[in-house]
Design a protein around this motif. Structure first.
Motif, short mmCIF file in Angstrom:
data_model
loop_
_atom_site.label_atom_id
_atom_site.label_comp_id
_atom_site.label_asym_id
_atom_site.label_seq_id
_atom_site.Cartn_x
_atom_site.Cartn_y
_atom_site.Cartn_z
N UNK A 5 0.85 -1.20 0.00
CA UNK A 5 0.00 0.00 0.00
C UNK A 5 0.88 1.25 0.00
N UNK A 6 1.99 1.18 0.74
CA UNK A 6 2.89 2.33 0.78
C UNK A 6 3.50 2.58 -0.59
N UNK A 7 3.99 1.52 -1.21
CA UNK A 7 4.66 1.67 -2.50
C UNK A 7 3.68 2.19 -3.56
N UNK A 8 2.51 1.58 -3.59
CA UNK A 8 1.52 1.97 -4.59
C UNK A 8 1.06 3.41 -4.38
N UNK B 32 9.79 -0.48 -10.02
CA UNK B 32 10.58 -1.48 -10.72
C UNK B 32 10.49 -2.77 -9.93
N UNK B 33 10.27 -3.87 -10.61
CA UNK B 33 10.13 -5.15 -9.91
C UNK B 33 11.26 -6.07 -10.33
N UNK B 34 11.96 -6.64 -9.36
CA UNK B 34 12.98 -7.63 -9.72
C UNK B 34 12.68 -8.95 -9.03
N UNK B 35 13.13 -10.01 -9.67
CA UNK B 35 12.99 -11.35 -9.10
C UNK B 35 14.20 -12.15 -9.54
N UNK B 36 14.81 -12.85 -8.63
CA UNK B 36 16.05 -13.59 -8.91
C UNK B 36 17.08 -12.71 -9.62
N UNK C 53 -0.17 1.33 -11.38
CA UNK C 53 -1.34 0.57 -11.86
C UNK C 53 -0.90 -0.57 -12.79
N UNK C 54 0.07 -0.23 -13.64
CA UNK C 54 0.56 -1.25 -14.56
C UNK C 54 1.16 -2.43 -13.81
N UNK C 55 1.94 -2.08 -12.77
CA UNK C 55 2.61 -3.13 -12.00
C UNK C 55 1.59 -4.03 -11.33
N UNK C 56 0.57 -3.39 -10.75
CA UNK C 56 -0.42 -4.15 -9.99
C UNK C 56 -1.14 -5.18 -10.87
N UNK C 57 -1.23 -4.88 -12.17
CA UNK C 57 -1.96 -5.81 -13.03
C UNK C 57 -1.03 -6.65 -13.91
N UNK C 58 0.29 -6.48 -13.70
CA UNK C 58 1.24 -7.22 -14.53
C UNK C 58 1.25 -8.69 -14.15
N UNK C 59 0.97 -9.59 -15.09
CA UNK C 59 0.89 -11.03 -14.75
C UNK C 59 2.22 -11.59 -14.24
#
Lengths: 257, 383
Positions: free
Chosen positions: A218-221, A228-232, A242-248
């Protein structure tokens, strides 16, 4: 964000290997003045590793960090700070035995002009510098509502105020980019709301760029302009909240497929 | 402009020191500088002076910077030998024509400053590689450096086994230079006092400036300190060098107060008062992070040491207990254990004694004690 503007903080193909493990690779980010960026990712995604590379704690094995277009390769942590990148820590790191105001004054040290001789002889220069430092420190503390606690030991503050003090200390280094590592970790909703207000205040007041790592969605949004989202260690998404929240891919990374 | 309280503090301290000095001079006049005054009190004061400097200077590294250094007496040895050799050279060159003259006093001060400087240079050279290590490793490496320094001095042709350390030669070496006799010790006691007060003032000024703040920050959290823009390694080396300077000055005072020098008195294995562990004991006893604590602890440890060596009551003890006192290190260990049990942070902790703040501090301490008592009472009534 005008295209011709030089970003305050920029990374180009930043990456680091620990032995055979690629912890972070091909990390590119451009942060402009006054911008608030979010960096999120599941546990162990490499967020703090990115922070450590941006502050000179780890030396990246590939790529560069540029501040206002100047590369910072091979510099040490305190030189990164001198150049203008300040940070807070995931687990609060204050100078617990020192008073609240001293914690802030420590961060002024690199900009203080007097030398050992001035300090030994207590020259006018010394007193002037010390007085200016006290005034500036009190001003910073008052932004965070800590002025009443100035002479208390830092370790005696409650958790939320310790967080604020850590941010105040980072601001005292006179930085251009502020990196906040999970500032809302372990805070209750009221404290988080207060922190949010704090972050907005300093952004408006100092016009600095902020990069925020956070678990509290909630804070980030709410506050970040871009996320920016990172994984591994790999960037999987970059865009508006909004884009991030709905990104599959993001949803998959957080919830599993 | 400084604030009024600080200014008043400086004024009060200066006045008290001046008053103590005048009082002491009057006492000297009354006792005529003879008897026990000359043979016990004055030599004790000399010894206290260099022990205070030694403890306070180690406190900068151990208490404020938080790095365990076990080679402090090495720097003291350098200071002592530097002062002695310069004095010796001056004597051989025939500069000391008049033992009371201005030239004589200037040379003594020159010796003391040179001793500090050379110790500081050595501190810098040792500190640069050694301070890359932390904790136990730093302790071991400084311990090693302390031993190396002593061994190097021992093997230098002009100051080793065949030089200054020869007891019979030493007396003649020092005919007119350092190594004051009991009469000169009375005459030049002011040198020891002035040097000690000036050095302590310098250390206080260091601690209460950006340097002191920076090194206390490093002690609390190195990573956070460097993230606040502090160059951790350079501040560490600076503090180590600064501390070595005062250890060198302490060494020079030691050379003034003793008629002969021997490297064995600075060696780590020395069971007497001058080994690096003993200095660590003084610092811990006084409180790590309190210079005034170090002063008090140095005087206490001197007294303990003096009583062990000279107290008539020790000889009167039954042989079983008396035997313990043959091993002074055992006694120091017991003192340290008692302090750690009852006051784990040393006598003073990080508290600094201050004449100006004394009434305020007493009031605060009383309030704290009353609060603690009330709390205990409440706990008892609930329980």
């Amino acid at each position: 964000m005008a295209e011709n503007k030089v970003p305050v903080l920029e990374t180009k193909k930043l990456g680091i290997n620990f032995g055979g493990l690629k912890a972070v690779s091909d990390f590119n980010i451009q942060i402009y003045e006054g911008e608030l960026r979010g960096l999120i990712g599941p546990n162990g995604a490499g967020k703090t590793t990115v922070f450590n590379m941006l502050t000179g704690v780890y030396e990246p094995t590939e790529g560069t960090v540029l501040l206002n277009g100047v590369p910072l390769n091979g510099k040490k942590t305190h030189q990164f700070v001198a150049a203008g990148i300040a940070r807070t820590f995931q687990n609060i790191r204050l100078f617990g035995q020192m008073s609240v105001i001293e914690n802030v004054k420590v961060a002024f040290t690199k900009d203080v002009k007097y030398n050992l001789l001035d300090a030994s002889l207590r020259t006018k220069k010394f007193w002037k510098a010390e007085r200016e430092m006290t005034d500036k420190a009190m001003e910073l503390l008052s932004i965070f509502g800590l002025e009443d606690a100035a002479d208390l030991p830092a370790s005696s503050l409650p958790y939320g105020r310790q967080r604020k003090l850590e941010i105040a200390r980072a601001l005292a280094t006179d930085m251009k980019v502020l990196l906040l590592d999970e500032p809302a970790a372990g805070m209750n909703p009221t404290e988080t709301a207060e922190l949010l207000e704090c972050i907005n205040t300093i952004r408006n007041r100092f016009g600095i760029a902020i990069l925020l790592i956070e678990h509290d969605m909630s804070l980030v949004m709410n506050v970040c302009e871009r996320i920016k989202v990172i994984d591994y260690g790999i960037t999987i998404a970059d865009g508006l909240p909004e884009e991030i929240a709905s990104n599959p891919r993001v949803i998959a990374a957080y919830l599993g497929e | 402009m400084k604030n009024n309280k600080t200014a008043r503090g400086y004024l009060v301290n200066t006045l008290v020191i001046a008053a103590a000095f005048i009082l002491f001079q009057m006492l000297t006049g009354i006792f005529g500088g003879e008897g026990d005054f000359k043979l016990v009190l004055v030599p004790s004061l000399w010894q206290c002076c260099y022990l205070i400097l030694l403890a306070a200077s180690l406190n900068l590294v151990l208490g404020f910077l938080g790095q365990l250094s076990l080679g402090h007496c090495g720097f003291m040895a350098i200071g002592a030998y530097t002062a002695a050799l310069i004095s010796l050279a001056c004597e051989r060159a025939g500069v000391f024509t008049d033992k009371a003259g201005l030239v004589y006093i200037l040379i003594i001060f020159g010796c003391i400053i040179a001793a500090g400087l050379l110790a500081a240079v050595t501190g810098l050279l040792v500190g640069i590689p050694a301070l890359r290590l932390k904790g136990d490793y730093l302790a071991i490496i400084t311990l090693g450096f302390g031993m190396i320094i002593v061994n190097v001095i021992n093997n230098l042709p002009f100051c080793g086994q065949d030089g200054l350390s020869q007891g019979s030669a030493a007396a003649s070496l020092y005919k007119t230079g350092l190594g004051f006799g009991s009469k000169a010790k009375v005459t030049y006691l002011w040198i020891a006092l002035v040097v000690t007060i000036v050095c302590l003032t310098l250390m206080f000024m260091f601690v209460r400036s950006k340097y002191g703040r920076a090194i206390r920050a490093i002690k609390d959290d190195e990573i956070a300190a460097s993230a606040s823009g502090i160059n951790v390694s350079s501040y560490k080396v600076l503090t180590f060098t600064y501390s070595a300077f005062f250890a060198g000055v302490a060494g020079a005072l030691y050379a003034c107060a003793n008629s002969s020098l021997s490297t064995s008195s600075f060696a780590f294995t020395n069971a007497g008062i001058l080994n690096s562990t003993f200095v660590v004991v003084m610092v811990v006893l006084g409180g790590m992070g309190s210079l005034t604590g170090s002063i008090v602890a140095a005087v206490i440890m001197f007294f303990v040491n003096y009583q062990i060596a000279n107290g008539s009551w020790v000889a009167a003890l039954p042989p079983l207990i008396n035997g313990i006192f043959k091993y002074p290190m055992l006694v120091y260990a017991v003192v340290l254990v008692i302090v750690i049990i009852f006051r784990p942070r040393g006598i003073f902790g990080t508290y600094e004694f201050s004449l100006v703040r004394l009434p305020e501090d007493i009031k605060k301490a009383r309030a704290r004690r009353a609060a603690a008592k009330a709390e205990r009472k409440e706990a008892a009534s609930h329980g």
